[in-house]
Design an enzyme around this catalytic site. Structure first.
Site, mmCIF file in Angstrom:
data_model
loop_
_atom_site.group_PDB
_atom_site.id
_atom_site.type_symbol
_atom_site.label_atom_id
_atom_site.label_comp_id
_atom_site.label_asym_id
_atom_site.label_seq_id
_atom_site.Cartn_x
_atom_site.Cartn_y
_atom_site.Cartn_z
ATOM 1 C CE1 TYR A 192 70.250 15.933 26.323
ATOM 2 C CE2 TYR A 192 72.442 15.681 26.409
ATOM 3 C CZ TYR A 192 71.388 15.567 25.732
ATOM 4 O OH TYR A 192 71.113 14.498 25.022
ATOM 5 N N GLY A 209 71.539 19.603 36.554
ATOM 6 C CA GLY A 209 71.231 20.832 37.044
ATOM 7 C C GLY A 209 70.533 20.685 38.520
ATOM 8 C CG ASN A 254 69.098 17.158 39.431
ATOM 9 O OD1 ASN A 254 68.620 16.755 38.459
ATOM 10 N ND2 ASN A 254 70.321 17.020 39.643
ATOM 11 C CG ASN A 305 78.746 19.907 50.013
ATOM 12 O OD1 ASN A 305 79.669 20.999 50.009
ATOM 13 N ND2 ASN A 305 78.781 19.498 48.785
ATOM 14 C CB THR A 315 74.589 17.274 53.494
ATOM 15 O OG1 THR A 315 75.189 17.813 52.352
ATOM 16 C CG2 THR A 315 73.092 17.801 53.702
ATOM 17 N N GLY A 359 77.672 13.856 53.103
ATOM 18 C CA GLY A 359 77.870 12.326 52.525
ATOM 19 C C GLY A 359 77.364 11.312 53.148
ATOM 20 N N GLY A 409 72.368 15.394 47.465
ATOM 21 C CA GLY A 409 72.114 16.633 47.885
ATOM 22 C C GLY A 409 70.928 16.933 47.287
ATOM 23 C CG ASP A 410 70.701 18.361 43.554
ATOM 24 O OD1 ASP A 410 70.942 19.412 44.041
ATOM 25 O OD2 ASP A 410 71.356 17.982 42.481
HETATM 26 P P1 ADP Z 1 75.893 16.653 47.983
HETATM 27 O O1 ADP Z 1 75.567 15.883 46.811
HETATM 28 O O2 ADP Z 1 75.263 18.091 47.889
HETATM 29 O O3 ADP Z 1 77.469 16.819 48.030
HETATM 30 P P2 ADP Z 1 76.184 14.966 50.320
HETATM 31 O O4 ADP Z 1 76.916 14.079 49.337
HETATM 32 O O5 ADP Z 1 76.437 15.611 51.615
HETATM 33 O O6 ADP Z 1 75.319 16.027 49.314
HETATM 34 O O7 ADP Z 1 74.568 14.188 50.648
HETATM 35 C C1 ADP Z 1 73.379 14.640 50.967
HETATM 36 C C2 ADP Z 1 72.828 13.528 52.000
HETATM 37 O O8 ADP Z 1 72.611 12.376 51.199
HETATM 38 C C3 ADP Z 1 73.554 13.132 53.160
HETATM 39 O O9 ADP Z 1 73.421 13.935 54.107
HETATM 40 C C4 ADP Z 1 73.208 11.721 53.403
HETATM 41 O O10 ADP Z 1 71.891 11.635 54.256
HETATM 42 C C5 ADP Z 1 72.823 11.139 51.959
HETATM 43 N N1 ADP Z 1 73.895 10.336 51.487
HETATM 44 C C6 ADP Z 1 75.003 10.729 50.681
HETATM 45 N N2 ADP Z 1 75.833 9.735 50.393
HETATM 46 C C7 ADP Z 1 75.243 8.616 51.000
HETATM 47 C C8 ADP Z 1 75.678 7.272 50.964
HETATM 48 N N3 ADP Z 1 76.689 6.875 50.637
HETATM 49 N N4 ADP Z 1 74.696 6.542 51.772
HETATM 50 C C9 ADP Z 1 73.546 6.867 52.597
HETATM 51 N N5 ADP Z 1 73.214 8.165 52.271
HETATM 52 C C10 ADP Z 1 74.099 9.135 51.851
#
Ligand code: ADP
EC number: 2.7.1.15
Length: 301
Positions: free
Chosen positions: A13, A40, A44, A184, A220, A222, A251-252
């Site tokens: 929550y 969570g 998710n 990640n 991943t 970001g 990521g989820d």
């Molecule tokens: P986590 O939330 O586990 O840290 P990431 O931030 O690496 O995971 O994001 C997972 C995936 O989401 C990335 O590989 C990318 O494809 C997508 N993503 C994350 N941030 C962005 C963004 N700002 N714009 C477009 N796609 C994104």
């Protein structure tokens, strides 16, 4: 028979407070805005898979409190099967997120009922695990339960995807039993013992991880995208260029999307391309579970 995913993991929550600055010691600071979000990592990921139309089962625990009711209701709203969520004597897991105007975020987590997940919960879910095509795990329940779930999956012939979030030491023996590992950049850095803050470093790192653990791996990165090692073939998949509003759950959403595409029979690389589309939509809207796309939304992208 419809293909199934079983997610074993956390339900939280989450309380999100927008504040102008961090309070001083002893100060009571009014928040500009407050909100609740069902979260969570486990819940998710289950919600994303279910929103795409996969028959998805959630195995986990919440407390016998109103927060637990809210989390079960939220999962059910998105068609996640909640028959294997057990009510525990502990409080429901909770996240308190303080978001500052400059974009910095401070979080505290209460593990609560998530750390009550027991071997008995995995045993109770065995009929579903036996029928499931994919088991998805994260690291927000006790490690020994993840290890037990991995063994159970092996016994039942169910493929395992482990999302190593948040990173913690895991016995190599269990990592090797997972068909797919998703980390990640921070988590990949933890297991490699070196920084993975660029595509080049991720490509080098993923080859090292593949050599150690032998499984398929995804890192991943970001807004950069992701790097995939699919049967030893390494591919960089750039993210979609979108206007990101809130990246919680990116990521989820990616993992739930991968699960859907893998069940469709896609290769891991193709599944990650599909997942990239899912998370691009998720980051362009507010919230976590609420912002995750349906299949139609991904197809219309
Ligand atoms: P986590 O939330 O586990 O840290 P990431 O931030 O690496 O995971 O994001 C997972 C995936 O989401 C990335 O590989 C990318 O494809 C997508 N993503 C994350 N941030 C962005 C963004 N700002 N714009 C477009 N796609 C994104």
């Amino acid at each position: 028979m419809a293909k199934k995913i079983v997610v074993i993991g956390s339900l939280n929550y989450d309380i999100i407070l927008k504040i102008p600055r961090l309070p001083e010691c002893g100060e009571t600071l009014p928040a500009d805005q407050a909100g609740f979000s069902a979260g969570g990592k486990g819940a998710n990921q289950a919600v994303q898979a279910a929103k795409l139309g996969v028959e998805t089962y959630m195995v986990g625990r919440v407390g016998k409190d109103a927060h637990g009711d809210a989390l079960i209701e939220s999962a059910q709203k998105y068609q996640v099967n909640t028959d294997y969520i057990t009510r525990s004597e502990e409080v429901t897991g909770m996240g308190v997120v303080e978001a500052l105007e400059d974009g910095s975020v401070f979080s505290c987590i209460v593990r609560g009922a998530n750390f009550d997940v027991a071997k008995a919960d995995i045993d109770r879910a065995e009929p579903v695990i036996r029928e499931a095509d994919l088991m998805i795990l994260q690291m927000e329940i006790p490690q020994e339960i993840n290890a037990y779930a991995i063994e159970k999956a092996e016994e039942c012939g169910c493929r395992v995807l482990l999302n190593t979030a948040p990173s913690a030491p895991i016995e190599e023996e269990y990592l090797k039993k997972c068909a797919i590992i998703v980390a990640n950049e921070v988590e990949a850095g933890f297991y490699l013992g070196e920084n993975v803050d660029s595509v080049e470093k991720a490509i080098k790192g993923i080859k090292k991880l593949q050599n150690i653990y032998g499984n398929d791996i995804v890192i991943t990165l970001g807004k950069e995208g992701s790097v995939v090692s699919d049967h030893g073939v390494v591919t960089f998949i750039p993210s979609r260029k979108v206007h990101a509003i809130e990246t919680t759950g990116a990521g989820d959403s990616f993992i739930g999307g991968m699960g859907y595409a893998l069940l469709k029979g896609e290769s891991l690389t193709e599944a990650c391309k599909f997942a990239t589309g899912c998370s691009a939509i998720t980051v362009s809207r507010m919230g976590a579970q609420d912002s995750m796309p349906t299949l139609q939304e991904v197809q219309n992208q």
